[in-house]
Design a protein around this motif. Structure first.
Motif, PDB file in Angstrom:
ATOM      1  N   SER A  98       0.822  -1.213   0.000  1.00 18.03           N
ATOM      2  CA  SER A  98       0.000   0.000   0.000  1.00 18.03           C
ATOM      3  C   SER A  98       0.857   1.265   0.000  1.00 18.03           C
ATOM      4  CB  SER A  98      -0.935   0.005   1.204  1.00 18.03           C
ATOM      5  OG  SER A  98      -0.199   0.012   2.407  1.00 18.03           O
ATOM      6  N   VAL A  99       2.159   1.116   0.197  1.00 17.28           N
ATOM      7  CA  VAL A  99       3.055   2.276   0.206  1.00 17.28           C
ATOM      8  C   VAL A  99       3.555   2.596  -1.201  1.00 17.28           C
ATOM      9  CG1 VAL A  99       5.210   3.222   1.111  1.00 17.28           C
ATOM     10  CG2 VAL A  99       3.750   1.814   2.584  1.00 17.28           C
ATOM     11  N   CYS A 100       4.120   1.592  -1.892  1.00 17.09           N
ATOM     12  CA  CYS A 100       4.758   1.865  -3.185  1.00 17.09           C
ATOM     13  C   CYS A 100       4.110   1.167  -4.376  1.00 17.09           C
ATOM     14  CB  CYS A 100       6.241   1.498  -3.126  1.00 17.09           C
ATOM     15  SG  CYS A 100       6.557  -0.286  -3.125  1.00 17.09           S
ATOM     16  N   GLY A 101       3.200   0.219  -4.124  1.00 16.42           N
ATOM     17  CA  GLY A 101       2.522  -0.453  -5.221  1.00 16.42           C
ATOM     18  C   GLY A 101       3.178  -1.738  -5.697  1.00 16.42           C
ATOM     19  N   SER A 125       9.895 -11.152   9.317  1.00 16.27           N
ATOM     20  CA  SER A 125      10.972 -10.184   9.098  1.00 16.27           C
ATOM     21  C   SER A 125      11.052  -9.712   7.638  1.00 16.27           C
ATOM     22  CB  SER A 125      12.313 -10.800   9.509  1.00 16.27           C
ATOM     23  OG  SER A 125      12.567 -11.960   8.733  1.00 16.27           O
ATOM     24  N   TRP A 126      10.286 -10.359   6.736  1.00 18.95           N
ATOM     25  CA  TRP A 126      10.304  -9.973   5.323  1.00 18.95           C
ATOM     26  C   TRP A 126       9.730  -8.580   5.160  1.00 18.95           C
ATOM     27  CZ3 TRP A 126       6.698  -8.703   1.530  1.00 18.95           C
ATOM     28  CH2 TRP A 126       7.155  -8.721   0.211  1.00 18.95           C
ATOM     29  N   VAL A 127      10.352  -7.775   4.303  1.00 21.77           N
ATOM     30  CA  VAL A 127       9.858  -6.431   4.001  1.00 21.77           C
ATOM     31  C   VAL A 127       9.792  -6.247   2.485  1.00 21.77           C
ATOM     32  CG1 VAL A 127      10.716  -5.376   6.136  1.00 21.77           C
ATOM     33  CG2 VAL A 127      12.174  -5.402   4.105  1.00 21.77           C
ATOM     34  N   CYS A 128       9.046  -5.256   2.059  1.00 21.08           N
ATOM     35  CA  CYS A 128       8.925  -4.936   0.640  1.00 21.08           C
ATOM     36  C   CYS A 128      10.313  -4.677   0.065  1.00 21.08           C
ATOM     37  CB  CYS A 128       8.042  -3.704   0.470  1.00 21.08           C
ATOM     38  SG  CYS A 128       7.912  -3.148  -1.250  1.00 21.08           S
ATOM     39  N   ILE A 172      11.131  -3.077  -2.486  1.00 16.46           N
ATOM     40  CA  ILE A 172      11.237  -1.758  -3.112  1.00 16.46           C
ATOM     41  C   ILE A 172      11.363  -0.656  -2.062  1.00 16.46           C
ATOM     42  CG2 ILE A 172      10.137  -0.094  -4.669  1.00 16.46           C
ATOM     43  CD1 ILE A 172      11.005  -2.736  -6.043  1.00 16.46           C
ATOM     44  N   CYS A 173      10.434  -0.645  -1.090  1.00 16.96           N
ATOM     45  CA  CYS A 173      10.401   0.484  -0.154  1.00 16.96           C
ATOM     46  C   CYS A 173      10.666   0.119   1.300  1.00 16.96           C
ATOM     47  CB  CYS A 173       9.062   1.220  -0.269  1.00 16.96           C
ATOM     48  SG  CYS A 173       7.664   0.309   0.422  1.00 16.96           S
ATOM     49  N   GLY A 174      10.747  -1.183   1.603  1.00 13.14           N
ATOM     50  CA  GLY A 174      11.045  -1.590   2.976  1.00 13.14           C
ATOM     51  C   GLY A 174       9.839  -1.650   3.897  1.00 13.14           C
ATOM     52  N   ALA A 175       8.624  -1.532   3.352  1.00 14.04           N
ATOM     53  CA  ALA A 175       7.416  -1.614   4.174  1.00 14.04           C
ATOM     54  C   ALA A 175       7.266  -3.022   4.745  1.00 14.04           C
ATOM     55  CB  ALA A 175       6.189  -1.251   3.342  1.00 14.04           C
ATOM     56  N   THR A 176       6.688  -3.107   5.935  1.00 14.84           N
ATOM     57  CA  THR A 176       6.486  -4.401   6.586  1.00 14.84           C
ATOM     58  C   THR A 176       5.279  -5.122   5.992  1.00 14.84           C
ATOM     59  OG1 THR A 176       5.212  -3.294   8.305  1.00 14.84           O
ATOM     60  CG2 THR A 176       7.563  -3.661   8.748  1.00 14.84           C
ATOM     61  N   LYS A 177       5.145  -6.417   6.320  1.00 13.98           N
ATOM     62  CA  LYS A 177       4.074  -7.243   5.757  1.00 13.98           C
ATOM     63  C   LYS A 177       2.689  -6.670   6.026  1.00 13.98           C
ATOM     64  CE  LYS A 177       3.932 -11.685   6.119  1.00 13.98           C
ATOM     65  NZ  LYS A 177       4.007 -13.049   6.670  1.00 13.98           N
ATOM     66  N   ASP A 178       2.512  -5.999   7.164  1.00 10.77           N
ATOM     67  CA  ASP A 178       1.177  -5.491   7.484  1.00 10.77           C
ATOM     68  C   ASP A 178       0.748  -4.313   6.610  1.00 10.77           C
ATOM     69  OD1 ASP A 178       2.984  -3.739   8.704  1.00 10.77           O
ATOM     70  OD2 ASP A 178       1.742  -3.444  10.485  1.00 10.77           O
ATOM     71  N   MET A 179       1.661  -3.838   5.783  1.00 10.02           N
ATOM     72  CA  MET A 179       1.342  -2.749   4.845  1.00 10.02           C
ATOM     73  C   MET A 179       0.875  -3.302   3.489  1.00 10.02           C
ATOM     74  SD  MET A 179       1.748  -0.093   6.671  1.00 10.02           S
ATOM     75  CE  MET A 179       1.554   1.178   5.439  1.00 10.02           C
ATOM     76  N   PHE A 180       0.757  -4.610   3.372  1.00 14.09           N
ATOM     77  CA  PHE A 180       0.315  -5.250   2.131  1.00 14.09           C
ATOM     78  C   PHE A 180      -1.157  -5.620   2.221  1.00 14.09           C
ATOM     79  CE2 PHE A 180       4.754  -5.434   1.452  1.00 14.09           C
ATOM     80  CZ  PHE A 180       4.989  -5.731   0.120  1.00 14.09           C
ATOM     81  N   GLU A 181      -1.838  -5.524   1.091  1.00  8.74           N
ATOM     82  CA  GLU A 181      -3.249  -5.870   1.015  1.00  8.74           C
ATOM     83  C   GLU A 181      -3.460  -6.855  -0.125  1.00  8.74           C
ATOM     84  OE1 GLU A 181      -5.004  -2.063   0.356  1.00  8.74           O
ATOM     85  OE2 GLU A 181      -4.751  -1.447   2.448  1.00  8.74           O
ATOM     86  N   PRO A 182      -4.409  -7.783   0.034  1.00  9.61           N
ATOM     87  CA  PRO A 182      -4.688  -8.726  -1.057  1.00  9.61           C
ATOM     88  C   PRO A 182      -5.101  -7.969  -2.306  1.00  9.61           C
ATOM     89  CG  PRO A 182      -5.940  -9.287   0.922  1.00  9.61           C
ATOM     90  CD  PRO A 182      -5.287  -7.967   1.173  1.00  9.61           C
ATOM     91  N   GLU A 183      -4.610  -8.433  -3.442  1.00 10.43           N
ATOM     92  CA  GLU A 183      -4.967  -7.799  -4.708  1.00 10.43           C
ATOM     93  C   GLU A 183      -6.179  -8.514  -5.280  1.00 10.43           C
ATOM     94  OE1 GLU A 183      -2.160  -7.895  -8.095  1.00 10.43           O
ATOM     95  OE2 GLU A 183      -2.230  -5.740  -7.942  1.00 10.43           O
ATOM     96  N   GLU A 184      -7.125  -7.759  -5.761  1.00  9.13           N
ATOM     97  CA  GLU A 184      -8.356  -8.346  -6.323  1.00  9.13           C
ATOM     98  C   GLU A 184      -8.086  -9.052  -7.631  1.00  9.13           C
ATOM     99  OE1 GLU A 184     -11.182  -8.475  -4.620  1.00  9.13           O
ATOM    100  OE2 GLU A 184     -10.078  -7.466  -3.039  1.00  9.13           O
TER     101      GLU A 184
END
Length: 53
Positions: free
Chosen positions: A7-10, A36-39, A41-53
């Motif tokens: 949700s931060v960088c796409g 411990s995995w992060v994005c 591209i931008c280093g966002a944590t897993k909780d910043m990810f949303e399921p893609e439709e």
């Protein structure tokens, strides 16, 4: 398996491809990624990810 979008960088995590540059094998479900995995591209944590439709 569902794809998840940062949700931060796409960035889209695709389980079919995994994240080989960061030691995640193809076929790894998002739910099975280590906390411990992060994005890569931008280093966002897993909780910043949303399921893609």
């Amino acid at each position: 398996m569902k794809k998840y979008k940062c949700s931060v960088c796409g960035y889209v995590y695709d389980p079919a491809q995994g994240d080989p540059d960061n030691g995640v094998a193809a076929g790894t479900a998002f739910e099975d990624l280590p906390d411990s995995w992060v994005c890569p591209i931008c280093g966002a944590t897993k909780d910043m990810f949303e399921p893609e439709e």
